[in-house]
Scaffold this motif. Structure first.
Motif, PDB file in Angstrom:
ATOM      1  N   ALA A   1      50.727  39.210  40.370  1.00  0.00           N
ATOM      2  CA  ALA A   1      52.150  39.054  40.649  1.00  0.00           C
ATOM      3  C   ALA A   1      52.819  40.414  40.823  1.00  0.00           C
ATOM      4  O   ALA A   1      53.677  40.593  41.694  1.00  0.00           O
ATOM      5  CB  ALA A   1      52.823  38.263  39.532  1.00  0.00           C
ATOM      6  N   SER A   2      52.413  41.389  40.016  1.00  0.00           N
ATOM      7  CA  SER A   2      52.999  42.729  40.113  1.00  0.00           C
ATOM      8  C   SER A   2      52.653  43.389  41.447  1.00  0.00           C
ATOM      9  O   SER A   2      53.499  44.049  42.073  1.00  0.00           O
ATOM     10  CB  SER A   2      52.517  43.605  38.958  1.00  0.00           C
ATOM     11  N   GLN A   3      51.401  43.223  41.886  1.00  0.00           N
ATOM     12  CA  GLN A   3      51.004  43.806  43.169  1.00  0.00           C
ATOM     13  C   GLN A   3      51.759  43.168  44.327  1.00  0.00           C
ATOM     14  O   GLN A   3      52.205  43.862  45.246  1.00  0.00           O
ATOM     15  CB  GLN A   3      49.492  43.646  43.353  1.00  0.00           C
ATOM     16  N   LEU A   4      51.910  41.850  44.283  1.00  0.00           N
ATOM     17  CA  LEU A   4      52.668  41.170  45.336  1.00  0.00           C
ATOM     18  C   LEU A   4      54.131  41.605  45.322  1.00  0.00           C
ATOM     19  O   LEU A   4      54.754  41.782  46.373  1.00  0.00           O
ATOM     20  CB  LEU A   4      52.567  39.656  45.152  1.00  0.00           C
ATOM     21  N   ALA A   5      54.685  41.779  44.133  1.00  0.00           N
ATOM     22  CA  ALA A   5      56.069  42.221  44.029  1.00  0.00           C
ATOM     23  C   ALA A   5      56.248  43.587  44.679  1.00  0.00           C
ATOM     24  O   ALA A   5      57.221  43.823  45.406  1.00  0.00           O
ATOM     25  CB  ALA A   5      56.485  42.271  42.559  1.00  0.00           C
ATOM     26  N   GLU A   6      55.304  44.497  44.430  1.00  0.00           N
ATOM     27  CA  GLU A   6      55.390  45.840  45.011  1.00  0.00           C
ATOM     28  C   GLU A   6      55.269  45.797  46.526  1.00  0.00           C
ATOM     29  O   GLU A   6      56.007  46.484  47.241  1.00  0.00           O
ATOM     30  CB  GLU A   6      54.303  46.727  44.414  1.00  0.00           C
ATOM     31  N   ARG A   7      54.350  44.989  47.029  1.00  0.00           N
ATOM     32  CA  ARG A   7      54.133  44.919  48.477  1.00  0.00           C
ATOM     33  C   ARG A   7      55.314  44.285  49.206  1.00  0.00           C
ATOM     34  O   ARG A   7      55.619  44.654  50.344  1.00  0.00           O
ATOM     35  CB  ARG A   7      52.861  44.119  48.777  1.00  0.00           C
TER      36      ARG A   7
END
Length: 205
Positions: free
Chosen positions: A52-58
């Motif tokens: 979820a954190s990686q998707l949020a950053e992208r």
């Protein structure tokens, strides 16, 4: 001379490789028809498992928002846990299917208003994504080698067809594109996005 197999029999043409596609029904459509959910699912399909954190950053979102929408996607069967990725306690997700098929009956008059509204939002978001992808390419094309700049297309055609002929054309285009899946690996490959649009237009009186 026709190609033969090990038994000396004529080898049958190989059918185009078909992706694993989820056909939307009214419930799953309502669960997916949200701009962020659609973009998150597309990211997982194109770029592989993520947290979820990686998707949020992208995607420029908060991790709380992506976490919530991942749970909604999971509840409707679009994403699932991706074991074996990363370390620690953060949860990894992957897409369950390679693509989504839209049933046009979801826009018919007999569909309930909530489903028709979701169908409209879903299709308009796809059109928005296609437009943004083209704009991104045009803004970034100068950074690609010349062979890749020459290997792109933005064409349009006007034909006079019956509904059956238009359907046949669409199926043939899809089969042609799918025949390029799983080709032998080469050093100069890149991810290539292919958009197809086919729709009738009213003639002027």
């Amino acid at each position: 001379m026709p190609e033969t197999n090990a038994a000396g029999e004529p080898r049958q043409p190989t059918a185009p490789q078909q992706p694993h596609v989820r056909t939307l029904d009214a419930r799953s459509l309502r669960g997916l028809a949200h701009p962020l959910r659609m973009r998150m699912l597309a990211t997982l399909r194109h770029e592989g498992p993520a947290t979820a954190s990686q998707l949020a950053e992208r995607l420029g979102e908060s991790s709380g928002s992506t976490s919530y929408h991942l749970r909604q996607l999971a509840a409707h069967g679009f994403v699932e846990d991706a074991p074996g990725h990363g370390k620690g306690r953060e949860r990894w997700w992957r897409a369950v299917h390679q693509g989504t098929a839209f049933d046009e009956s979801l826009m018919y008059d007999e569909a309930d208003p909530q489903t028709r509204g979701a169908a409209d939002a879903f299709l308009h978001e796809i059109a928005t994504i296609h437009t943004q992808e083209l704009s991104t390419w045009l803004g970034d094309s100068h950074s690609w080698p010349r062979p890749w700049r020459s290997a792109t297309d933005m064409s349009d055609f006007t034909l006079r067809l019956t509904p059956d002929q238009a359907t046949e054309l669409i199926h043939k285009m899809h089969d042609l594109v799918n025949s390029y899946r799983d080709l032998p690996a080469a050093e100069d490959t890149a991810t290539v996005r292919v958009h197809t649009h086919a729709f009738p237009r009213r003639d002027r009186a």
